[in-house]
Design a protein around this motif. Structure first.
Motif, PDB file in Angstrom:
ATOM      1  N   TYR A  28       0.929  -1.233   0.216  1.00  0.00           N
ATOM      2  CA  TYR A  28       0.009   0.113   0.125  1.00  0.00           C
ATOM      3  C   TYR A  28       0.870   1.386   0.108  1.00  0.00           C
ATOM      4  O   TYR A  28       2.238   1.235   0.023  1.00  0.00           O
ATOM      5  CB  TYR A  28      -0.870  -0.135   1.208  1.00  0.00           C
ATOM      6  N   ASN A  29       0.406   2.328  -0.164  1.00  0.00           N
ATOM      7  CA  ASN A  29       0.935   3.632   0.061  1.00  0.00           C
ATOM      8  C   ASN A  29       1.016   4.287   1.443  1.00  0.00           C
ATOM      9  O   ASN A  29      -0.131   4.223   1.858  1.00  0.00           O
ATOM     10  CB  ASN A  29       0.330   4.667  -1.026  1.00  0.00           C
ATOM     11  N   GLU A  30       2.055   5.057   1.487  1.00  0.00           N
ATOM     12  CA  GLU A  30       2.092   5.511   3.156  1.00  0.00           C
ATOM     13  C   GLU A  30       1.004   6.561   3.375  1.00  0.00           C
ATOM     14  O   GLU A  30       0.790   6.888   4.456  1.00  0.00           O
ATOM     15  CB  GLU A  30       3.510   5.977   3.370  1.00  0.00           C
ATOM     16  N   ARG A  31       0.528   7.278   2.532  1.00  0.00           N
ATOM     17  CA  ARG A  31      -0.399   8.191   2.703  1.00  0.00           C
ATOM     18  C   ARG A  31      -1.873   7.754   2.474  1.00  0.00           C
ATOM     19  O   ARG A  31      -2.812   8.394   2.697  1.00  0.00           O
ATOM     20  CB  ARG A  31      -0.389   9.304   1.717  1.00  0.00           C
ATOM     21  N   ASP A  32      -1.851   6.482   2.248  1.00  0.00           N
ATOM     22  CA  ASP A  32      -3.237   5.709   2.131  1.00  0.00           C
ATOM     23  C   ASP A  32      -4.027   5.827   3.272  1.00  0.00           C
ATOM     24  O   ASP A  32      -3.484   5.617   4.364  1.00  0.00           O
ATOM     25  CB  ASP A  32      -3.351   4.265   1.554  1.00  0.00           C
ATOM     26  N   ASP A  33      -5.363   5.917   3.358  1.00  0.00           N
ATOM     27  CA  ASP A  33      -6.192   5.966   4.385  1.00  0.00           C
ATOM     28  C   ASP A  33      -6.362   4.068   4.600  1.00  0.00           C
ATOM     29  O   ASP A  33      -6.797   3.263   3.415  1.00  0.00           O
ATOM     30  CB  ASP A  33      -7.574   6.193   4.431  1.00  0.00           C
ATOM     31  N   ILE A  34      -6.003   3.651   5.797  1.00  0.00           N
ATOM     32  CA  ILE A  34      -6.119   2.020   6.190  1.00  0.00           C
ATOM     33  C   ILE A  34      -7.546   2.052   6.560  1.00  0.00           C
ATOM     34  O   ILE A  34      -7.653   2.266   7.611  1.00  0.00           O
ATOM     35  CB  ILE A  34      -5.065   1.658   6.941  1.00  0.00           C
ATOM     36  N   VAL A  35      -8.540   1.413   5.565  1.00  0.00           N
ATOM     37  CA  VAL A  35      -9.778   1.427   6.001  1.00  0.00           C
ATOM     38  C   VAL A  35     -10.025   0.197   7.134  1.00  0.00           C
ATOM     39  O   VAL A  35     -10.810   0.124   8.291  1.00  0.00           O
ATOM     40  CB  VAL A  35     -10.993   1.087   4.638  1.00  0.00           C
ATOM     41  N   TRP A  36      -9.355  -0.971   6.775  1.00  0.00           N
ATOM     42  CA  TRP A  36      -9.361  -2.213   7.688  1.00  0.00           C
ATOM     43  C   TRP A  36      -8.233  -3.055   7.062  1.00  0.00           C
ATOM     44  O   TRP A  36      -8.020  -3.255   6.109  1.00  0.00           O
ATOM     45  CB  TRP A  36     -10.739  -2.855   7.492  1.00  0.00           C
ATOM     46  N   ARG A  37      -7.644  -3.656   8.255  1.00  0.00           N
ATOM     47  CA  ARG A  37      -6.757  -4.685   7.871  1.00  0.00           C
ATOM     48  C   ARG A  37      -6.786  -5.832   9.029  1.00  0.00           C
ATOM     49  O   ARG A  37      -6.798  -5.375  10.286  1.00  0.00           O
ATOM     50  CB  ARG A  37      -5.342  -4.277   7.696  1.00  0.00           C
ATOM     51  N   GLY A  38      -6.596  -7.027   8.586  1.00  0.00           N
ATOM     52  CA  GLY A  38      -6.431  -8.226   9.807  1.00  0.00           C
ATOM     53  C   GLY A  38      -6.582  -9.505   8.989  1.00  0.00           C
ATOM     54  O   GLY A  38      -6.614  -9.667   7.856  1.00  0.00           O
ATOM     55  N   GLN A  39      -6.842 -10.339   9.854  1.00  0.00           N
ATOM     56  CA  GLN A  39      -7.196 -11.758   9.398  1.00  0.00           C
ATOM     57  C   GLN A  39      -8.286 -12.134   9.484  1.00  0.00           C
ATOM     58  O   GLN A  39      -9.360 -11.733  10.286  1.00  0.00           O
ATOM     59  CB  GLN A  39      -6.477 -12.883  10.425  1.00  0.00           C
ATOM     60  N   LEU A  40      -9.032 -12.839   8.488  1.00  0.00           N
ATOM     61  CA  LEU A  40     -10.302 -13.481   8.496  1.00  0.00           C
ATOM     62  C   LEU A  40     -10.321 -15.054   8.537  1.00  0.00           C
ATOM     63  O   LEU A  40      -9.386 -15.665   8.051  1.00  0.00           O
ATOM     64  CB  LEU A  40     -11.076 -13.051   7.223  1.00  0.00           C
ATOM     65  N   SER A  41     -11.111 -15.613   9.359  1.00  0.00           N
ATOM     66  CA  SER A  41     -11.534 -17.059   9.267  1.00  0.00           C
ATOM     67  C   SER A  41     -12.079 -17.380   8.239  1.00  0.00           C
ATOM     68  O   SER A  41     -13.266 -16.969   7.784  1.00  0.00           O
ATOM     69  CB  SER A  41     -12.263 -17.382  10.797  1.00  0.00           C
ATOM     70  N   ALA A  42     -11.474 -18.354   7.673  1.00  0.00           N
ATOM     71  CA  ALA A  42     -11.773 -18.917   6.329  1.00  0.00           C
ATOM     72  C   ALA A  42     -13.121 -19.598   6.462  1.00  0.00           C
ATOM     73  O   ALA A  42     -14.076 -19.692   5.560  1.00  0.00           O
ATOM     74  CB  ALA A  42     -10.873 -19.888   5.804  1.00  0.00           C
ATOM     75  N   HIS A  43     -13.267 -20.569   7.689  1.00  0.00           N
ATOM     76  CA  HIS A  43     -14.379 -21.327   7.922  1.00  0.00           C
ATOM     77  C   HIS A  43     -15.672 -20.338   8.274  1.00  0.00           C
ATOM     78  O   HIS A  43     -16.720 -21.017   7.919  1.00  0.00           O
ATOM     79  CB  HIS A  43     -14.002 -22.098   9.510  1.00  0.00           C
ATOM     80  N   THR A  44     -15.562 -19.215   8.288  1.00  0.00           N
ATOM     81  CA  THR A  44     -16.739 -18.443   8.653  1.00  0.00           C
ATOM     82  C   THR A  44     -17.595 -18.167   7.287  1.00  0.00           C
ATOM     83  O   THR A  44     -18.760 -18.224   7.289  1.00  0.00           O
ATOM     84  CB  THR A  44     -16.405 -16.739   8.874  1.00  0.00           C
ATOM     85  N   PHE A  45     -16.927 -18.398   6.242  1.00  0.00           N
ATOM     86  CA  PHE A  45     -17.608 -17.970   4.942  1.00  0.00           C
ATOM     87  C   PHE A  45     -18.522 -19.293   4.509  1.00  0.00           C
ATOM     88  O   PHE A  45     -19.143 -19.632   3.503  1.00  0.00           O
ATOM     89  CB  PHE A  45     -16.698 -17.719   3.980  1.00  0.00           C
ATOM     90  N   GLU A  46     -18.411 -20.696   5.357  1.00  0.00           N
ATOM     91  CA  GLU A  46     -18.837 -21.901   5.081  1.00  0.00           C
ATOM     92  C   GLU A  46     -20.103 -21.610   5.745  1.00  0.00           C
ATOM     93  O   GLU A  46     -21.190 -22.834   5.682  1.00  0.00           O
ATOM     94  CB  GLU A  46     -18.048 -22.908   5.457  1.00  0.00           C
ATOM     95  N   GLU A  47     -20.407 -20.700   6.759  1.00  0.00           N
ATOM     96  CA  GLU A  47     -21.686 -20.845   7.650  1.00  0.00           C
ATOM     97  C   GLU A  47     -22.874 -20.567   6.871  1.00  0.00           C
ATOM     98  O   GLU A  47     -24.225 -20.683   7.333  1.00  0.00           O
ATOM     99  CB  GLU A  47     -21.675 -19.991   8.716  1.00  0.00           C
ATOM    100  N   ALA A  48     -22.806 -19.661   5.803  1.00  0.00           N
ATOM    101  CA  ALA A  48     -23.947 -19.159   5.106  1.00  0.00           C
ATOM    102  C   ALA A  48     -23.561 -18.992   3.418  1.00  0.00           C
ATOM    103  O   ALA A  48     -22.619 -18.834   3.192  1.00  0.00           O
ATOM    104  CB  ALA A  48     -24.556 -17.880   5.771  1.00  0.00           C
ATOM    105  N   ASP A  49     -24.650 -18.827   2.663  1.00  0.00           N
ATOM    106  CA  ASP A  49     -24.399 -18.684   1.387  1.00  0.00           C
ATOM    107  C   ASP A  49     -23.844 -17.229   1.143  1.00  0.00           C
ATOM    108  O   ASP A  49     -22.948 -17.047   0.418  1.00  0.00           O
ATOM    109  CB  ASP A  49     -25.579 -18.612   0.522  1.00  0.00           C
ATOM    110  N   TYR A  50     -24.169 -16.386   2.113  1.00  0.00           N
ATOM    111  CA  TYR A  50     -23.585 -14.789   2.061  1.00  0.00           C
ATOM    112  C   TYR A  50     -23.395 -14.486   3.115  1.00  0.00           C
ATOM    113  O   TYR A  50     -24.066 -14.547   4.303  1.00  0.00           O
ATOM    114  CB  TYR A  50     -24.616 -13.835   1.337  1.00  0.00           C
ATOM    115  N   ILE A  51     -22.168 -13.872   3.384  1.00  0.00           N
ATOM    116  CA  ILE A  51     -21.633 -13.235   4.713  1.00  0.00           C
ATOM    117  C   ILE A  51     -21.290 -11.932   4.739  1.00  0.00           C
ATOM    118  O   ILE A  51     -20.496 -11.338   3.755  1.00  0.00           O
ATOM    119  CB  ILE A  51     -20.235 -14.117   5.288  1.00  0.00           C
ATOM    120  N   THR A  52     -21.583 -11.044   5.498  1.00  0.00           N
ATOM    121  CA  THR A  52     -21.741  -9.558   5.407  1.00  0.00           C
ATOM    122  C   THR A  52     -21.148  -8.940   6.584  1.00  0.00           C
ATOM    123  O   THR A  52     -21.353  -9.587   7.592  1.00  0.00           O
ATOM    124  CB  THR A  52     -22.985  -8.860   5.161  1.00  0.00           C
TER     125      THR A  52
END
Length: 379
Positions: free
Chosen positions: A342-366
């Protein structure tokens, strides 16, 4: 006392100038800067055809996934074309124009006292090489008739500036008023803003409903489980309205197709990073935009954690964020180091880890990620 009277007189003169109405502006002077271009365009003999040229060009740019912009390069070299247009689209745009804006600028330069002795073609080429553009926020609200207020980006995240309102008086004479411009006015009336282009070098994804195939940006794997970004919503504006839309860079780090069963096999796999850009116009704030963007082309059950980052592009020196994507072999977790640039002046909106298994809980995850809301689908 005399000095005080002079100062007061000067202040009254300044105030009267900011609200003056005039039928003719000062003699033209060439100034290829945002403020200079705004002044020059306010003096051009614009007609409805020129307004339509700009409207079509910014609409083409927007349809290609960019902001509502008409770059000086397109205006001079490909009249009517938007950023990202194909050669065929550029040819069609040029055919629809009788007298392009480019020719008005050529005449202006040829008659300007300080430039009439210079090569106008060379000056037009110099203007085309700048990164300046005409930005028309809320262009979709235009009634097809009203002439624009012309202004420029004053910088420093300022939200108000002066502009030139073009209109016809009761006698049919062209009149230019000096007015103050803010975003509320730009949402009600046509406003042309001259600023610097920030996204012409990017290739943003278009919303799925625009007819583009966002999946084509990342080749899918046959018979794989793919993780897609289905919708994106911006909850607030990230930049001054003079600067234009928000450009979001979305990055996802994972180990695609991971199926190691031993520690030795682990060394055969390497992390990959999905990286794409979307442009969200100011009028689309708090609106859900549909996409078909692939984040992971082959997500296996052994993938435990993904690395995910959303930034709003503001330029600066290139740097990176190092984080671990995590996989499992027989319930034992292993981390893969992933670099997300990324660029140093960018706004970091969000960063982190996502659990891959969360996406298996429903057809769509918001989920909400800072000031954006994203919907995912595992298919």
């Amino acid at each position: 006392m005399k000095n005080f009277i002079c100062i007061v007189a000067a202040l009254f003169a300044l105030i009267s100038c900011t609200s003056r109405e005039f039928h003719e502006i000062e003699s033209p002077v060439t100034d290829f800067s945002p403020s200079g271009l705004a002044k020059m365009f306010s003096q051009l003999p614009l007609d409805s055809g020129h307004l339509q040229e700009v409207f079509n060009a910014v609409g083409n740019s927007s349809g290609n996934g960019y902001d509502e912009e008409y770059t000086m390069g397109c205006l001079i070299e490909s009249p009517g074309a938007g950023v990202g247009d194909s050669p065929q689209a550029r040819a069609r745009a040029a055919e629809s124009i009788t007298t392009p804006l480019r020719e008005l600028i050529r005449d202006y330069l040829a008659n300007a006292p300080l430039t009439r002795s210079q090569d106008t073609d060379a000056m037009l080429k110099a203007l085309a090489r700048t990164d300046f553009q005409l930005y028309w926020p809320y262009s979709e609200n235009w009634d097809g008739e009203t002439f624009p207020i012309i202004t420029f980006d004053p910088g420093y995240a300022t939200e108000t500036n002066y502009g030139y309102r073009i209109r016809l008086d009761g006698n049919g004479l062209r009149v230019v008023d000096s007015v103050f411009v803010d975003e509320a006015l730009a949402a009600r009336e046509p406003v042309w803003v001259f600023n610097s282009n920030a996204d012409a070098s990017l290739t943003p994804l278009r919303p799925a409903e625009a007819g583009s195939d966002a999946k084509a940006s990342i080749a899918p794997l046959a018979r794989s489980r793919r993780l897609l970004m289905k919708t994106f919503m911006m909850k607030r504006q990230f930049d001054s309205w003079f600067g234009g839309a928000s450009e979001f860079n979305i990055k996802c780090g994972s180990v695609e197709g991971f199926n190691a069963t031993t520690d030795a096999e682990l060394k055969m796999f390497y992390p990959s990073v999905t990286d794409f850009t979307i442009v969200v116009k100011r009028n689309y704030c708090n609106k859900e935009l549909p996409y078909e963007a692939i984040l992971v082309g082959d997500l296996t059950s052994q993938m435990d954690k993904l690395v995910f980052m959303v930034t709003e592009d503001d330029g600066g020196t290139r740097t990176s964020w190092k984080c671990d994507a995590v996989v499992k072999i027989q319930s034992k977790a292993y981390g893969f180091s992933v670099d997300l640039p990324y660029n140093e002046r960018d706004d970091i909106v969000w960063r982190g880890q996502l659990s891959a298994h969360t996406f298996e809980e429903a057809d769509y995850i918001t989920g909400r990620f800072g000031d954006v809301i994203i919907t995912f689908e595992l298919e």
